[in-house]
Design a protein around this motif. Structure first.
Motif, PDB file in Angstrom:
ATOM      1  N   ARG A  51       0.628  -1.433   0.615  1.00  0.00           N
ATOM      2  CA  ARG A  51       0.106   0.477   0.259  1.00  0.00           C
ATOM      3  C   ARG A  51       0.974   1.649  -0.067  1.00  0.00           C
ATOM      4  O   ARG A  51       1.997   0.994   0.006  1.00  0.00           O
ATOM      5  N   SER A  52       0.198   2.490  -0.483  1.00  0.00           N
ATOM      6  CA  SER A  52       0.731   3.632  -0.339  1.00  0.00           C
ATOM      7  C   SER A  52       1.197   4.004   1.080  1.00  0.00           C
ATOM      8  O   SER A  52       1.058   3.673   2.303  1.00  0.00           O
ATOM      9  N   GLY A  53       2.809   4.544   1.053  1.00  0.00           N
ATOM     10  CA  GLY A  53       3.783   4.931   2.216  1.00  0.00           C
ATOM     11  C   GLY A  53       3.845   3.471   3.065  1.00  0.00           C
ATOM     12  O   GLY A  53       4.286   3.718   4.212  1.00  0.00           O
ATOM     13  N   SER A  54       3.701   2.461   2.798  1.00  0.00           N
ATOM     14  CA  SER A  54       3.957   0.797   3.442  1.00  0.00           C
ATOM     15  C   SER A  54       6.306   0.850   3.299  1.00  0.00           C
ATOM     16  O   SER A  54       6.427   0.045   3.974  1.00  0.00           O
ATOM     17  N   ALA A 354      -3.874  17.756 -10.631  1.00  0.00           N
ATOM     18  CA  ALA A 354      -2.723  17.380 -11.518  1.00  0.00           C
ATOM     19  C   ALA A 354      -2.455  16.224 -11.207  1.00  0.00           C
ATOM     20  O   ALA A 354      -1.870  15.526  -9.810  1.00  0.00           O
ATOM     21  N   GLN A 355      -1.596  15.653 -12.550  1.00  0.00           N
ATOM     22  CA  GLN A 355      -0.927  14.232 -12.669  1.00  0.00           C
ATOM     23  C   GLN A 355       0.199  13.959 -11.305  1.00  0.00           C
ATOM     24  O   GLN A 355       0.954  13.333 -10.863  1.00  0.00           O
ATOM     25  N   ASP A 356       1.302  15.374 -11.591  1.00  0.00           N
ATOM     26  CA  ASP A 356       2.362  15.193 -10.883  1.00  0.00           C
ATOM     27  C   ASP A 356       2.217  16.490  -9.940  1.00  0.00           C
ATOM     28  O   ASP A 356       2.732  17.019  -9.658  1.00  0.00           O
ATOM     29  N   ALA A 357       2.110  14.998  -8.536  1.00  0.00           N
ATOM     30  CA  ALA A 357       1.569  15.415  -7.194  1.00  0.00           C
ATOM     31  C   ALA A 357       3.157  16.401  -6.668  1.00  0.00           C
ATOM     32  O   ALA A 357       2.573  17.704  -6.281  1.00  0.00           O
ATOM     33  N   ARG A 358       4.284  16.596  -6.936  1.00  0.00           N
ATOM     34  CA  ARG A 358       5.165  16.557  -6.867  1.00  0.00           C
ATOM     35  C   ARG A 358       5.302  17.914  -6.640  1.00  0.00           C
ATOM     36  O   ARG A 358       5.757  18.696  -5.916  1.00  0.00           O
ATOM     37  N   GLY A 359       4.716  18.790  -8.598  1.00  0.00           N
ATOM     38  CA  GLY A 359       5.222  19.423  -8.837  1.00  0.00           C
ATOM     39  C   GLY A 359       3.724  20.241  -8.288  1.00  0.00           C
ATOM     40  O   GLY A 359       4.347  21.932  -8.611  1.00  0.00           O
ATOM     41  N   ALA A 360       3.183  19.811  -8.248  1.00  0.00           N
ATOM     42  CA  ALA A 360       1.733  20.792  -7.608  1.00  0.00           C
ATOM     43  C   ALA A 360       2.114  21.083  -6.432  1.00  0.00           C
ATOM     44  O   ALA A 360       1.317  22.604  -5.451  1.00  0.00           O
ATOM     45  N   LEU A 361       2.747  20.045  -5.363  1.00  0.00           N
ATOM     46  CA  LEU A 361       2.791  21.059  -4.007  1.00  0.00           C
ATOM     47  C   LEU A 361       4.091  21.921  -4.465  1.00  0.00           C
ATOM     48  O   LEU A 361       5.092  21.942  -4.179  1.00  0.00           O
ATOM     49  N   ASN A 362       3.628  23.335  -2.738  1.00  0.00           N
ATOM     50  CA  ASN A 362       5.290  23.875  -2.652  1.00  0.00           C
ATOM     51  C   ASN A 362       5.728  22.680  -1.645  1.00  0.00           C
ATOM     52  O   ASN A 362       5.655  22.593  -0.503  1.00  0.00           O
ATOM     53  N   PRO A 363       7.838  22.906  -2.329  1.00  0.00           N
ATOM     54  CA  PRO A 363       8.388  21.633  -1.367  1.00  0.00           C
ATOM     55  C   PRO A 363       9.073  22.498  -0.362  1.00  0.00           C
ATOM     56  O   PRO A 363       9.141  21.678   0.998  1.00  0.00           O
ATOM     57  N   ASP A 402      -1.642  14.150  10.795  1.00  0.00           N
ATOM     58  CA  ASP A 402      -0.042  14.034  11.787  1.00  0.00           C
ATOM     59  C   ASP A 402       0.401  14.184  10.764  1.00  0.00           C
ATOM     60  O   ASP A 402       1.331  15.097  10.649  1.00  0.00           O
ATOM     61  N   VAL A 403      -0.235  14.625   8.831  1.00  0.00           N
ATOM     62  CA  VAL A 403       0.895  14.799   7.837  1.00  0.00           C
ATOM     63  C   VAL A 403       1.237  16.673   7.738  1.00  0.00           C
ATOM     64  O   VAL A 403       1.517  17.023   7.080  1.00  0.00           O
ATOM     65  N   LEU A 404      -0.376  16.920   8.914  1.00  0.00           N
ATOM     66  CA  LEU A 404      -0.174  18.507   8.459  1.00  0.00           C
ATOM     67  C   LEU A 404       1.612  19.109   9.076  1.00  0.00           C
ATOM     68  O   LEU A 404       0.716  19.589   8.188  1.00  0.00           O
ATOM     69  N   ALA A 405       2.135  18.653   9.825  1.00  0.00           N
ATOM     70  CA  ALA A 405       3.508  18.539   9.979  1.00  0.00           C
ATOM     71  C   ALA A 405       4.129  18.328   9.321  1.00  0.00           C
ATOM     72  O   ALA A 405       5.706  19.313   8.829  1.00  0.00           O
ATOM     73  N   ARG A 406       3.759  18.079   7.979  1.00  0.00           N
ATOM     74  CA  ARG A 406       4.546  17.368   7.076  1.00  0.00           C
ATOM     75  C   ARG A 406       5.050  18.241   5.882  1.00  0.00           C
ATOM     76  O   ARG A 406       3.925  18.840   5.512  1.00  0.00           O
ATOM     77  N   ARG A 407       6.375  18.345   5.114  1.00  0.00           N
ATOM     78  CA  ARG A 407       6.172  19.109   3.884  1.00  0.00           C
ATOM     79  C   ARG A 407       6.092  17.206   2.719  1.00  0.00           C
ATOM     80  O   ARG A 407       6.481  16.530   3.046  1.00  0.00           O
ATOM     81  N   PRO A 408       5.882  18.068   1.463  1.00  0.00           N
ATOM     82  CA  PRO A 408       5.767  17.086   0.569  1.00  0.00           C
ATOM     83  C   PRO A 408       6.277  15.922   0.266  1.00  0.00           C
ATOM     84  O   PRO A 408       7.432  14.847   0.105  1.00  0.00           O
ATOM     85  N   GLY A 409       8.092  16.593   0.391  1.00  0.00           N
ATOM     86  CA  GLY A 409       9.590  15.621   0.369  1.00  0.00           C
ATOM     87  C   GLY A 409       9.785  14.542   1.502  1.00  0.00           C
ATOM     88  O   GLY A 409       9.999  14.085   1.509  1.00  0.00           O
ATOM     89  N   GLU A 410       8.732  14.654   2.674  1.00  0.00           N
ATOM     90  CA  GLU A 410       8.829  13.698   3.721  1.00  0.00           C
ATOM     91  C   GLU A 410       7.223  12.894   3.162  1.00  0.00           C
ATOM     92  O   GLU A 410       6.875  11.653   4.842  1.00  0.00           O
ATOM     93  N   LEU A 411       6.866  13.021   2.272  1.00  0.00           N
ATOM     94  CA  LEU A 411       5.622  12.432   2.045  1.00  0.00           C
ATOM     95  C   LEU A 411       6.417  10.988   0.878  1.00  0.00           C
ATOM     96  O   LEU A 411       6.405  11.549   0.439  1.00  0.00           O
ATOM     97  N   SER A 412       4.786   9.974   0.950  1.00  0.00           N
ATOM     98  CA  SER A 412       5.023   9.043  -0.267  1.00  0.00           C
ATOM     99  C   SER A 412       4.719   9.661  -0.935  1.00  0.00           C
ATOM    100  O   SER A 412       3.803  10.492  -1.135  1.00  0.00           O
ATOM    101  N   GLY A 413       5.101   9.340  -2.717  1.00  0.00           N
ATOM    102  CA  GLY A 413       4.273   9.570  -3.775  1.00  0.00           C
ATOM    103  C   GLY A 413       2.397   9.707  -4.071  1.00  0.00           C
ATOM    104  O   GLY A 413       1.850  10.625  -4.240  1.00  0.00           O
ATOM    105  N   GLY A 414       2.115   8.284  -3.374  1.00  0.00           N
ATOM    106  CA  GLY A 414       0.334   7.993  -2.577  1.00  0.00           C
ATOM    107  C   GLY A 414       0.211   9.466  -1.763  1.00  0.00           C
ATOM    108  O   GLY A 414      -0.826   9.656  -2.118  1.00  0.00           O
ATOM    109  N   GLN A 415       0.368   9.317  -1.075  1.00  0.00           N
ATOM    110  CA  GLN A 415       0.457  11.235   0.519  1.00  0.00           C
ATOM    111  C   GLN A 415       0.742  12.233  -0.302  1.00  0.00           C
ATOM    112  O   GLN A 415      -0.700  13.044   0.463  1.00  0.00           O
ATOM    113  N   ARG A 416       1.482  12.512  -1.379  1.00  0.00           N
ATOM    114  CA  ARG A 416       1.578  13.844  -1.910  1.00  0.00           C
ATOM    115  C   ARG A 416       0.427  13.887  -3.280  1.00  0.00           C
ATOM    116  O   ARG A 416      -0.228  15.080  -2.719  1.00  0.00           O
ATOM    117  N   GLN A 417       0.164  12.505  -3.411  1.00  0.00           N
ATOM    118  CA  GLN A 417      -1.171  12.753  -4.840  1.00  0.00           C
ATOM    119  C   GLN A 417      -2.585  13.069  -3.478  1.00  0.00           C
ATOM    120  O   GLN A 417      -3.281  14.025  -4.253  1.00  0.00           O
TER     121      GLN A 417
END
Length: 526
Positions: A51-54, A354-363, A402-417
């Motif tokens: 699963r995402s985040g595993s 967007a398809q590219d969640a990393r690019g859509a979020l401010n790192p 608990d993800v509220l305090a994280r930045r995009p780089g600290e998340l999995s691809g599925g979590q960013r999406q």
């Protein structure tokens, strides 16, 4: 990591090996990866599922000597060709030439300011033995053709923003192959590809590995694709390896497509000539520079309904999605939302996921800041109400507070999406344009997100345009299907009709490939 192996392995040794690897937050807390072991032999293909985040991507990252921001290596060893990639001088020797990594956000690995041909030529000069201009050009042409991309000068002059998500995926793969690496680490290599190109990726990997002197580690949410290409599959859950064994494909379902639920309350029939509320597109045309991408596209999406847009990679689906959201400046034609009682002065009623969640979020921005801005700016909520709504939206998309305090780089691809989807919902849109939003999600989580979209349609009357390569998702959640090819609508109609009795050759090819992909049941034994 400690130690620096200097003796290259014999041919009998595994090309890559991980022993007892544990990763956890540098500030303390439970591990995100615990006591992981794996071995990748020469000529072998190892699949990672879960699963995402595993922890799949974290495990894959370790083979190039990388950990996500905020994490640290707590225990274990990693060896690639006998070297520890966490030792800096080893990493320089390994990356690109011995091991190449292709992430699940391919657009993030491409320089948005450099043309495709320039980026690929630079990779060839840095990682291969090609030195002269003619050698570099020949190698660039070989790489483009090997990943099924045009090798003509016009395509090489394009910028990354001027290609589709699937083309960006294959472009990033071409760069990864530039140095002829012995180990390919591919994270979701088919997430932006249609079923035809996913099969092509499988054939390409078989060709790359055919000499027996290379190996691959593949991370994927597609169990059928993994079963068709991997020699062994490892399953992770909550950072632990819970099973391993050879994949075993089951018999394909002769009727793989289910009927979609009806449109939400108040939605008119897809066949209605003049629905009360609708997103109406007429004569839409668009180009990237001087290159035409969309030609005279027309469609209608009734209020509260879901229309799926499908087609081969590079057919113009993402450009259409950006046009619908008003993000493609050179578009011509009309895109109108008609509905009685729409409030004036609100944010645009059409919002793009967007398809590219990393690019859509401010790192540099936390998840909390990303959600609170539209909640307070568009919804005019108080600070307390906005914070409570942010937690509720995260719950809707299957994430904990608990993800509220994280930045995009600290998340999995599925979590960013999923964060990107929650942020879009925070703006209160009337129309959601979803561009491959389940491509980085495991089947269970993807099903939950699609069910969420159905719920939003039925309870809030939100209208959905779903750009997808997943025909099963289209059949199970969309009332209508629009098929694009080379920027034109080649077939459109009720989902049941288009997917069960396709008329156009492109639609027939997509359906045939989807129907032939057997669901996989990995035979995971410890």
């Amino acid at each position: 990591m400690t130690g620096d192996a200097t003796v290259r392995p014999s041919e009998e040794d595994p090309l890559a090996e991980i022993g007892g690897l544990s990763l956890g937050p540098a500030a303390g807390g439970p591990p995100v990866l615990h006591d992981a072991h794996l071995s990748v032999p020469l000529g072998g293909v190892l699949g990672l599922v879960g699963r995402s985040g595993s922890g799949k991507s974290s495990l894959a990252y370790s083979l190039v000597g990388h950990v996500r921001p905020g994490l640290e290596v707590r225990a274990g060893t990693v060896r690639v060709a006998g070297l520890d990639p966490f030792v800096r001088r080893n990493a320089r020797a390994l990356r690109g030439r011995v091991v190449s990594y292709l992430g699940q956000d391919p657009a993030a690995s491409l320089n948005p300011a450099l043309r495709i041909g320039t980026q690929l030529a630079e990779a060839v000069r840095l990682r291969s033995s090609a030195t002269s201009g003619s050698q570099v050009r020949r190698r660039v042409d070989e790489l483009l053709r090997s990943v099924r991309l045009p090798a003509d000068p016009a395509f090489r002059r394009r910028l990354p923003r001027q290609v589709s998500g699937g083309q960006a995926q294959r472009m990033a793969l071409a760069i990864a192959l530039a140095g002829s690496p012995r180990l390919l680490v591919l994270d979701e290599p088919t997430s932006g590809l249609d079923t035809v190109l996913a099969d092509g990726m499988r054939d390409l990997l078989a060709e790359v590995l055919s000499d027996g002197d290379r190996a691959a580690l593949l991370v994927s949410h597609d169990p059928a694709w993994i079963a068709s290409v991997a020699d062994e599959v490892i399953r992770l859950e909550a950072g632990r390896i819970v099973g391993a064994g050879p994949p075993r494909a089951s018999v394909p379902d002769p009727r793989p497509f289910a009927s979609a639920p009806a449109a939400g309350p108040g939605a008119e029939s897809a066949r209605s000539a003049a629905p009360v509320g609708a997103l109406s597109v007429r004569g839409l045309a668009a180009a990237h520079g001087r290159v035409p991408v969309l030609h005279d596209v027309s469609l209608t999406v009734p209020a509260g309904s879901c229309t799926a847009v499908v087609g081969p990679s590079g057919s113009g689906k993402t450009t259409l999605a950006r046009c619908l959201a008003g993000l493609h400046r050179s578009a011509r034609g009309s895109v109108e939302w008609r509905e009685d009682g729409v409030e004036r002065g609100r944010a645009a009623p059409v919002q793009l996921v967007a398809q590219d969640a990393r690019g859509a979020l401010n790192p540099r921005e936390s998840v909390s800041a990303a959600l609170l801005r539209p909640l307070r700016g568009v919804g005019r909520r108080s600070a307390g109400d906005a914070s409570r709504e942010a937690v509720r939206l995260l719950g809707l998309v299957g994430l904990d507070a608990d993800v509220l305090a994280r930045r995009p780089g600290e998340l999995s691809g599925g979590q960013r999406q999923r964060v990107a989807l929650a942020r879009t919902l925070a703006a209160g849109p009337r129309v959601l344009v979803c561009d491959e939003i389940t491509s980085a999600l495991d089947p269970q989580t993807a099903g939950g997100v699609l069910d969420l979209l159905d719920s939003l349609r039925h309870t809030l009357g939100v209208t959905v345009v779903m750009v997808t390569h997943d025909l099963t998702a289209a059949s199970g959640h969309a009332q209508r299907v629009v098929v694009l090819d080379a920027g034109r609508v080649v077939e459109a109609g009720a989902a049941d009709r288009v997917l069960r009795t396709p008329e156009h050759p492109v639609t027939r090819a997509l359906v045939a490939h989807a129907a032939s992909a057997a669901p996989a049941v990995p035979d995971l034994r410890r």
